[in-house]
Write an enzyme that holds these catalytic residues in place. Sequence first.
Site, mmCIF file in Angstrom:
data_model
loop_
_atom_site.group_PDB
_atom_site.id
_atom_site.type_symbol
_atom_site.label_atom_id
_atom_site.label_comp_id
_atom_site.label_asym_id
_atom_site.label_seq_id
_atom_site.Cartn_x
_atom_site.Cartn_y
_atom_site.Cartn_z
ATOM 1 N N CYS A 1 -67.195 -32.843 47.537
ATOM 2 C CA CYS A 1 -68.154 -32.300 46.582
ATOM 3 C C CYS A 1 -68.844 -31.116 47.243
ATOM 4 O O CYS A 1 -69.327 -31.227 48.371
ATOM 5 C CB CYS A 1 -69.178 -33.366 46.198
ATOM 6 S SG CYS A 1 -70.464 -32.746 45.111
ATOM 7 N N ARG B 1 -59.647 -32.588 39.280
ATOM 8 C CA ARG B 1 -61.071 -32.236 39.178
ATOM 9 C C ARG B 1 -61.782 -32.430 40.526
ATOM 10 O O ARG B 1 -62.043 -31.472 41.232
ATOM 11 C CB ARG B 1 -61.725 -33.085 38.071
ATOM 12 C CG ARG B 1 -63.078 -32.586 37.605
ATOM 13 C CD ARG B 1 -64.233 -32.896 38.516
ATOM 14 N NE ARG B 1 -64.413 -34.327 38.799
ATOM 15 C CZ ARG B 1 -65.240 -34.781 39.731
ATOM 16 N NH1 ARG B 1 -65.958 -33.952 40.473
ATOM 17 N NH2 ARG B 1 -65.345 -36.083 39.968
ATOM 18 N N ASP B 2 -62.037 -33.666 40.905
ATOM 19 C CA ASP B 2 -62.772 -33.914 42.159
ATOM 20 C C ASP B 2 -61.966 -33.333 43.323
ATOM 21 O O ASP B 2 -62.519 -32.768 44.267
ATOM 22 C CB ASP B 2 -62.960 -35.428 42.354
ATOM 23 C CG ASP B 2 -64.159 -35.781 43.224
ATOM 24 O OD1 ASP B 2 -64.731 -34.874 43.840
ATOM 25 O OD2 ASP B 2 -64.522 -36.964 43.292
ATOM 26 N N HIS C 1 -65.359 -45.689 42.974
ATOM 27 C CA HIS C 1 -65.005 -44.278 43.248
ATOM 28 C C HIS C 1 -65.390 -44.015 44.703
ATOM 29 O O HIS C 1 -66.546 -43.748 45.013
ATOM 30 C CB HIS C 1 -65.787 -43.390 42.269
ATOM 31 C CG HIS C 1 -65.630 -41.916 42.471
ATOM 32 N ND1 HIS C 1 -65.106 -41.082 41.489
ATOM 33 C CD2 HIS C 1 -65.942 -41.097 43.499
ATOM 34 C CE1 HIS C 1 -65.112 -39.832 41.923
ATOM 35 N NE2 HIS C 1 -65.626 -39.810 43.141
HETATM 36 P P1 HMG Z 1 -78.940 -25.184 35.630
HETATM 37 O O1 HMG Z 1 -79.097 -23.977 36.495
HETATM 38 O O2 HMG Z 1 -80.016 -26.205 35.689
HETATM 39 O O3 HMG Z 1 -78.681 -24.849 34.116
HETATM 40 O O4 HMG Z 1 -77.553 -25.834 35.997
HETATM 41 P P2 HMG Z 1 -79.380 -23.887 33.130
HETATM 42 O O5 HMG Z 1 -79.318 -24.556 31.812
HETATM 43 O O6 HMG Z 1 -80.708 -23.430 33.652
HETATM 44 O O7 HMG Z 1 -78.385 -22.606 33.110
HETATM 45 C C1 HMG Z 1 -78.222 -21.754 34.236
HETATM 46 C C2 HMG Z 1 -76.956 -20.958 34.070
HETATM 47 O O8 HMG Z 1 -75.811 -21.820 34.045
HETATM 48 C C3 HMG Z 1 -76.888 -20.187 32.753
HETATM 49 O O9 HMG Z 1 -76.084 -19.028 32.993
HETATM 50 C C4 HMG Z 1 -76.131 -21.115 31.853
HETATM 51 O O10 HMG Z 1 -75.491 -20.435 30.791
HETATM 52 C C5 HMG Z 1 -75.122 -21.689 32.811
HETATM 53 P P3 HMG Z 1 -76.703 -17.585 33.355
HETATM 54 O O11 HMG Z 1 -77.638 -17.325 32.212
HETATM 55 O O12 HMG Z 1 -77.427 -17.743 34.670
HETATM 56 O O13 HMG Z 1 -75.519 -16.695 33.419
HETATM 57 N N1 HMG Z 1 -74.643 -23.021 32.416
HETATM 58 C C6 HMG Z 1 -73.359 -23.346 32.216
HETATM 59 N N2 HMG Z 1 -72.227 -22.615 32.297
HETATM 60 C C7 HMG Z 1 -71.073 -23.252 32.019
HETATM 61 N N3 HMG Z 1 -71.000 -24.565 31.697
HETATM 62 C C8 HMG Z 1 -72.116 -25.303 31.622
HETATM 63 C C9 HMG Z 1 -73.348 -24.689 31.888
HETATM 64 N N4 HMG Z 1 -74.626 -25.122 31.891
HETATM 65 C C10 HMG Z 1 -75.401 -24.112 32.222
HETATM 66 N N5 HMG Z 1 -72.025 -26.592 31.302
HETATM 67 C C11 HMG Z 1 -75.682 -27.314 35.780
HETATM 68 C C12 HMG Z 1 -77.164 -27.102 35.525
HETATM 69 C C13 HMG Z 1 -75.415 -28.794 35.695
HETATM 70 C C14 HMG Z 1 -74.888 -26.577 34.752
HETATM 71 C C15 HMG Z 1 -75.324 -26.777 37.175
HETATM 72 O O14 HMG Z 1 -76.196 -27.358 38.068
HETATM 73 C C16 HMG Z 1 -73.908 -27.075 37.546
HETATM 74 O O15 HMG Z 1 -72.953 -26.574 36.962
HETATM 75 N N6 HMG Z 1 -73.722 -27.888 38.603
HETATM 76 C C17 HMG Z 1 -72.389 -28.226 39.075
HETATM 77 C C18 HMG Z 1 -72.319 -29.671 39.261
HETATM 78 C C19 HMG Z 1 -70.925 -30.089 39.685
HETATM 79 O O16 HMG Z 1 -69.939 -29.732 39.062
HETATM 80 N N7 HMG Z 1 -70.859 -30.892 40.770
HETATM 81 C C20 HMG Z 1 -69.630 -31.447 41.235
HETATM 82 C C21 HMG Z 1 -69.170 -32.560 40.328
HETATM 83 S S1 HMG Z 1 -70.054 -34.080 40.575
HETATM 84 C C22 HMG Z 1 -69.148 -34.888 41.780
HETATM 85 O O17 HMG Z 1 -68.232 -34.337 42.337
HETATM 86 C C23 HMG Z 1 -69.460 -36.328 42.049
HETATM 87 C C24 HMG Z 1 -68.451 -37.294 41.425
HETATM 88 O O18 HMG Z 1 -67.143 -37.061 41.891
HETATM 89 C C25 HMG Z 1 -68.848 -38.716 41.773
HETATM 90 C C26 HMG Z 1 -69.133 -38.850 43.266
HETATM 91 O O19 HMG Z 1 -68.229 -38.769 44.083
HETATM 92 O O20 HMG Z 1 -70.316 -38.998 43.558
HETATM 93 C C27 HMG Z 1 -68.456 -37.184 39.893
HETATM 94 MG MG MG Z 2 -66.376 -37.778 43.817
#
Ligand code: HMG
Ligand code: MG
Length: 306
Positions: free
Chosen positions: A244, A15-16, A211
């Site tokens: 990320c 994933r990450d 993490h």
């Molecule tokens: P949003 O734009 O606020 O959501 O996104 P929305 O509800 O307004 O929906 C917008 C569009 O996204 C719509 O589609 C929804 O259907 C779709 P459209 O009508 O435009 O075609 N949508 C989704 N599609 C699939 N799965 C979903 C989903 N939700 C909405 N769950 C959202 C909010 C969170 C979805 C968006 O901002 C997003 O996907 N962000 C990605 C975040 C991400 O994956 N980041 C990386 C992981 S975090 C990380 O790596 C850190 C970590 O490792 C710890 C660390 O190191 O810090 C964990």
């Molecule tokens: Mg991370």
Amino acid sequence: MSLPLRVKLVDVGPRDGLQNEKQPVPAAVKIELVQRLQEAGLKEIEVASFVSPKWVPQMADAAEVMHGIRRRPGVRYSVLTPNMKGFEAAIAAPRAEWPDEIVVFGAASEAFSQRNINCSIAESIERFRPVVAAARANGIHVRGAMSCTVGCPYEGEIAPERVGMLAGLMKGIGVQRVDVADTIGVGTPRKVRRALEATLKHFDIDDVSGHFHDTYGQALANTLAALEMGVWNFQSSVAGLGGCPFAKGATGNVASEDVVYLLQGLDIATGIDLDKLVDAGQFISQQLQRKPNSRAATAILSKRGG
Ligand code: HMG
Ligand code: MG
């Protein structure tokens, strides 16, 4: 100070590790990576994210990957679900394909919260609340990832009080354990210790994990600092994969191989076979046409070759 006798690692490589890869990685390769990680003895694997495919195209095949993995008893498979849409997608499959654990992910930094999940910290908690409730009602474990607990790419240094505040909010909605993430790998032991201490005001030591990304080469030092506090859960990424998409310049997680080598040297049990883990790292690195980003793996591979 006595160190824990055992450590549990969550390998977040699938994933990450892969989420930031520009080249498409086929689902079959992700499935094979999960297989190799469990064969190496990993008992927890973060498999995928149910997020917007527009935001993170690499994770668009999350359902296919969850369908394809061959599960082993005793292994916990987790996925990221930022909202109800993601949670519903994660449980749309038959129950045998559900994740054992879901991860809601928030940030101690407002700016990062906006960039990563398009909402404020307070809004994110309101989005997570029904996700956490639904998961727990369905017998699915809930972890909370807390990003930017020492530094933020947009806001700079993050005060421990903000980490404590986020941990308290996570606890309040029923999150069962939390990850203290140094998303951009800027932390040093003293800062990481403070972020952990702030978290420990709300969560038991058994429910707090480290993490650490390794951007500045501090992740192993930070791991040791956390071990000295009694933390025994960590996330790491095979072959040091990762980054990320919303934290520019941040490199991968600390390599699982490096953490296991450190732990072996400290006589801390992990249940992980380092040689097999190195093989898993070599497998995915070859797929990505690069060398493993792990000092221990590089040393072991060169010893094997010579
Ligand atoms: P949003 O734009 O606020 O959501 O996104 P929305 O509800 O307004 O929906 C917008 C569009 O996204 C719509 O589609 C929804 O259907 C779709 P459209 O009508 O435009 O075609 N949508 C989704 N599609 C699939 N799965 C979903 C989903 N939700 C909405 N769950 C959202 C909010 C969170 C979805 C968006 O901002 C997003 O996907 N962000 C990605 C975040 C991400 O994956 N980041 C990386 C992981 S975090 C990380 O790596 C850190 C970590 O490792 C710890 C660390 O190191 O810090 C964990
Ligand atoms: Mg991370």
